[in-house]
Design a protein around this motif. Structure first.
Motif, mmCIF file in Angstrom:
data_model
loop_
_atom_site.group_PDB
_atom_site.id
_atom_site.type_symbol
_atom_site.label_atom_id
_atom_site.label_comp_id
_atom_site.label_asym_id
_atom_site.label_seq_id
_atom_site.Cartn_x
_atom_site.Cartn_y
_atom_site.Cartn_z
ATOM 1 N N VAL A 105 19.707 -0.464 -1.055
ATOM 2 C CA VAL A 105 19.625 -1.960 -1.178
ATOM 3 C C VAL A 105 19.119 -2.153 -2.657
ATOM 4 O O VAL A 105 18.266 -1.465 -3.346
ATOM 5 N N PRO A 106 19.968 -3.206 -3.495
ATOM 6 C CA PRO A 106 19.713 -3.427 -4.675
ATOM 7 C C PRO A 106 18.236 -3.804 -4.933
ATOM 8 O O PRO A 106 17.823 -4.690 -4.203
ATOM 9 N N VAL A 107 17.627 -3.497 -6.301
ATOM 10 C CA VAL A 107 16.611 -3.819 -6.459
ATOM 11 C C VAL A 107 16.248 -5.380 -6.394
ATOM 12 O O VAL A 107 15.179 -5.963 -5.823
ATOM 13 N N GLN A 108 17.315 -6.121 -6.471
ATOM 14 C CA GLN A 108 17.326 -7.451 -6.683
ATOM 15 C C GLN A 108 16.949 -7.941 -5.435
ATOM 16 O O GLN A 108 16.481 -9.417 -5.358
ATOM 17 N N LYS A 109 16.965 -7.450 -4.348
ATOM 18 C CA LYS A 109 17.196 -7.798 -3.148
ATOM 19 C C LYS A 109 15.789 -7.271 -2.325
ATOM 20 O O LYS A 109 15.503 -7.388 -1.122
ATOM 21 N N ILE A 110 14.905 -6.853 -3.488
ATOM 22 C CA ILE A 110 13.531 -6.394 -2.515
ATOM 23 C C ILE A 110 12.454 -7.141 -2.955
ATOM 24 O O ILE A 110 12.231 -7.065 -4.437
ATOM 25 N N PHE A 111 11.684 -7.793 -2.459
ATOM 26 C CA PHE A 111 10.494 -8.657 -2.779
ATOM 27 C C PHE A 111 9.261 -8.001 -2.134
ATOM 28 O O PHE A 111 9.233 -7.277 -1.195
ATOM 29 N N ALA A 112 7.994 -8.536 -2.750
ATOM 30 C CA ALA A 112 6.594 -7.975 -2.252
ATOM 31 C C ALA A 112 5.732 -8.986 -2.496
ATOM 32 O O ALA A 112 5.803 -9.604 -3.386
ATOM 33 N N CYS A 113 4.740 -8.929 -1.485
ATOM 34 C CA CYS A 113 3.539 -9.649 -1.689
ATOM 35 C C CYS A 113 2.243 -8.856 -1.457
ATOM 36 O O CYS A 113 2.518 -7.868 -0.652
ATOM 37 N N ASP A 114 1.283 -8.790 -2.244
ATOM 38 C CA ASP A 114 0.210 -8.236 -2.137
ATOM 39 C C ASP A 114 -1.216 -8.790 -2.743
ATOM 40 O O ASP A 114 -1.004 -9.801 -3.447
ATOM 41 N N SER A 152 2.698 6.434 -3.186
ATOM 42 C CA SER A 152 3.885 6.235 -2.143
ATOM 43 C C SER A 152 5.102 7.259 -2.242
ATOM 44 O O SER A 152 5.635 7.602 -1.508
ATOM 45 N N ALA A 153 5.322 7.854 -3.665
ATOM 46 C CA ALA A 153 6.181 8.721 -3.774
ATOM 47 C C ALA A 153 6.127 9.852 -3.020
ATOM 48 O O ALA A 153 6.859 10.819 -2.621
ATOM 49 N N PHE A 154 4.613 10.244 -2.726
ATOM 50 C CA PHE A 154 4.312 11.303 -1.771
ATOM 51 C C PHE A 154 4.646 11.313 -0.241
ATOM 52 O O PHE A 154 4.426 12.142 0.618
ATOM 53 N N CYS A 155 5.071 10.069 0.053
ATOM 54 C CA CYS A 155 5.138 9.541 1.617
ATOM 55 C C CYS A 155 6.592 10.054 1.856
ATOM 56 O O CYS A 155 7.620 9.040 1.707
ATOM 57 N N ASP A 156 7.232 11.095 2.295
ATOM 58 C CA ASP A 156 8.556 11.412 2.402
ATOM 59 C C ASP A 156 8.662 11.188 4.003
ATOM 60 O O ASP A 156 8.101 11.697 4.978
ATOM 61 N N PHE A 157 9.933 10.448 4.414
ATOM 62 C CA PHE A 157 10.206 10.013 5.630
ATOM 63 C C PHE A 157 11.541 11.188 6.591
ATOM 64 O O PHE A 157 11.426 11.002 7.337
ATOM 65 N N GLY A 179 0.795 -1.112 -0.071
ATOM 66 C CA GLY A 179 -0.106 -0.022 -0.042
ATOM 67 C C GLY A 179 0.944 1.239 0.009
ATOM 68 O O GLY A 179 1.997 1.298 -0.491
ATOM 69 N N LEU A 180 0.185 2.330 0.465
ATOM 70 C CA LEU A 180 1.101 3.596 0.493
ATOM 71 C C LEU A 180 2.261 3.596 1.153
ATOM 72 O O LEU A 180 3.426 3.655 0.861
ATOM 73 N N MET A 181 2.199 2.497 2.549
ATOM 74 C CA MET A 181 3.583 2.605 3.376
ATOM 75 C C MET A 181 4.643 1.586 3.029
ATOM 76 O O MET A 181 5.733 1.844 2.745
ATOM 77 N N GLY A 182 4.060 0.583 2.581
ATOM 78 C CA GLY A 182 4.619 -0.495 1.873
ATOM 79 C C GLY A 182 5.439 -0.069 0.606
ATOM 80 O O GLY A 182 6.877 -0.343 0.679
ATOM 81 N N GLY A 183 4.851 0.714 -0.112
ATOM 82 C CA GLY A 183 5.390 1.240 -1.426
ATOM 83 C C GLY A 183 6.704 2.161 -1.014
ATOM 84 O O GLY A 183 7.622 2.308 -1.336
ATOM 85 N N GLY A 207 -2.972 15.489 0.106
ATOM 86 C CA GLY A 207 -4.481 15.575 0.235
ATOM 87 C C GLY A 207 -5.179 14.202 0.784
ATOM 88 O O GLY A 207 -6.334 13.867 0.392
ATOM 89 N N GLY A 208 -4.227 13.387 1.778
ATOM 90 C CA GLY A 208 -4.663 12.222 2.213
ATOM 91 C C GLY A 208 -4.797 11.234 1.155
ATOM 92 O O GLY A 208 -5.677 9.984 1.589
ATOM 93 N N LYS A 209 -4.137 11.189 0.204
ATOM 94 C CA LYS A 209 -4.039 9.996 -1.020
ATOM 95 C C LYS A 209 -3.581 8.641 -0.394
ATOM 96 O O LYS A 209 -2.702 8.749 0.495
ATOM 97 N N THR A 210 -4.295 7.581 -0.644
ATOM 98 C CA THR A 210 -3.674 6.438 -0.083
ATOM 99 C C THR A 210 -3.431 5.609 -1.346
ATOM 100 O O THR A 210 -3.317 5.740 -2.349
ATOM 101 N N GLY A 211 -2.682 4.239 -1.110
ATOM 102 C CA GLY A 211 -2.545 3.379 -1.812
ATOM 103 C C GLY A 211 -1.016 3.402 -2.523
ATOM 104 O O GLY A 211 -0.425 4.718 -2.569
ATOM 105 N N PHE A 212 -0.613 2.294 -3.298
ATOM 106 C CA PHE A 212 0.752 2.224 -3.471
ATOM 107 C C PHE A 212 1.045 3.390 -4.611
ATOM 108 O O PHE A 212 2.015 3.895 -4.610
ATOM 109 N N ALA A 213 0.034 3.736 -5.487
ATOM 110 C CA ALA A 213 0.448 4.714 -6.488
ATOM 111 C C ALA A 213 0.906 6.187 -6.047
ATOM 112 O O ALA A 213 1.492 7.012 -6.451
#
Lengths: 292, 292
Positions: free
Chosen positions: B26-35, B140-145, B10-14, B132-138
């Motif tokens: 972390v090389p992308v080759q080492k990043i997996f996901a399930c959804d 994710s780039a707006f979620c800055d830590f 989702g938003l945070m996972g992404g 504006g409170g948007k959620t979901g994977f799409a």
């Protein structure tokens, strides 16, 4: 070119002076101010923001020369200022103000001399967010009018040409929307968007003594309480002045809070989710209308 | 180099996947996901954010290969996910999560297999304000830590080297503060800084049907209600999960609100101004501690 007078060189008075000079092409020679504080007047003059300053006790000398006067005072001070200096205003001048309540001010504006014209107003701007609620003339530069709302509550006696002039000036200052309403409607709406929000922010801080709580903040708490850094004397006056309408708004808010609280307490997941979905939709509608 | 698995894109996972790639080298080759959603997995793979994706029903196949697993699921889904796939985790792996309540999750984490290590966590980040409170994977780039708070609630059984590793990773992701507390303290504090604030924002919108009210907004209303654009199913779950502590916080807030309301109603100017001055000072202390 008209001569402008600013009565009260606080945060907003200073921001209006700056905005007249920088956005409305008013030559500094045409910007006067009066204030209770000599240092503020000197500083404004040295910084080239006003041409000349008068102490409050000599305000009449300034007012007699001004074609447009901004009263940048708290509501109660404003009304006594108007009573004290009514005879000093220049014949034909336009007066406006910036106070956050409009009922009693509009009533006072109705009663002034026939040859002067008072259009009550309320610029919806301040410095809470950017400058951490700093007040006073020294922080005027942090008060940006760009894109903000401005409410005016014209009287039937106001001259059409003065209304046109004031609205044109407001847009030049950078404000994006001017809304014209009756004073009572202003006070009802502002009791909600402004006063209730400040009461809530203050209550949130009031109920949590631990100042280390910010380590658990993710943005929500910070956003909801930034305005708790308020100008206590000014907000005390605004809350009490508009208390009948504000208390109504507090009760409406408490009713919604209690409903949502009950749904949570009873673990009514479906009903709670429906209610929160409606809230989300309504707030999105508001954001779409306002562009923010 | 460890292999990372993200359960729930989702938003945070992404945002975590992006942050592992872009900030933690972390090389992308080492990043997996399930959804549960094939399109999301395909999109993440095509965008080079993950190397490979599994549908939720095949999560075990991913988990058996991962040295570090981020469970980015709502609390209830998270606990059933953990129960369902407990036998599939790779021996010696580190598990963490991002859920907004920690009591029940820490209890579940205590009970898992001895050869795997679950450190419960809560990144205090989202997208409310910017997107504006948007959620979901799409989104994710707006979620800055950057500069945000992160809470972890370590268990006595957690391995010291895993704690060191996780904290190092969190700082690399951009978070500014890590606070370590017991799960109950997390839930008490978050009931205030996060859940109560969302309940208040929702109640403010709930009690005002007029979406044109924004013309009377000066920033306060907008700031206090932006988070009312909430993810209704998620917040319903968080509110109900943590309801005992949240209801206490609502009552504390209502007590302060009623006190301030009474001072306004009785026009007790001096007492009100004193109380508001204390509020201002306390909020300024908080701002000075947190730098915001």
């Amino acid at each position: 070119m008209q001569t402008f007078g600013i009565a009260g060189l606080g945060l907003m008075g200073g921001a209006i002076a700056l905005s007249l000079r920088d956005r409305c092409s008013v030559p500094v020679q045409k910007i006067f101010a009066c204030d209770k504080d000599t240092d503020t007047l000197n500083s404004a003059q040295q910084d080239g923001i006003i041409a000349k300053g008068w102490l409050s006790e000599n305000a009449g000398e300034m007012l007699s020369q001004c074609d447009v006067v901004f009263l940048c005072l708290n509501p109660s001070t404003l009304i006594s200022f108007l009573e004290k200096w009514e005879t000093s205003f220049k014949s034909g001048c336009l007066i406006t103000d910036i106070a956050g309540t409009k009922g009693s001010i509009a009533a006072a504006a109705e009663k002034i001399r026939d040859d002067i014209d008072f259009i009550p107003g309320h610029p919806m701007a301040g410095t809470h967010v950017r400058a951490g609620g700093k007040t006073g003339f020294a922080n005027s530069a942090f008060c940006d009018f760009t894109g903000k709302n401005y409410i005016i509550t014209p009287l039937t006696r106001n001259k059409k040409e003065n209304l046109v002039f004031l609205k044109d000036l407001i847009y030049k200052m950078g404000f994006a929307n001017i809304t014209e309403v009756a004073p009572i409607e202003h006070d009802q709406k502002i009791a909600f968007t402004s006063q209730l929000c400040h009461v809530i922010a203050a209550s949130l801080i009031d109920c949590e003594p631990d100042t280390e709580i910010t380590r658990f903040g993710g943005g929500s708490f910070e956003d909801l309480t930034r305005i708790a850094m308020l100008n206590a004397p000014m907000w005390t006056e605004l809350f009490i002045e508009n208390r009948a309408l504000l208390l109504e708004r507090i009760e409406q808010f408490k009713a919604s809070l209690d409903t949502i609280k009950s749904l949570i307490g009873e673990a009514q997941a479906q009903k709670l989710e429906e209610r929160l979905s409606l809230v989300r939709e309504r707030r999105e509608d508001m954001a779409n209308r306002a562009g923010k």
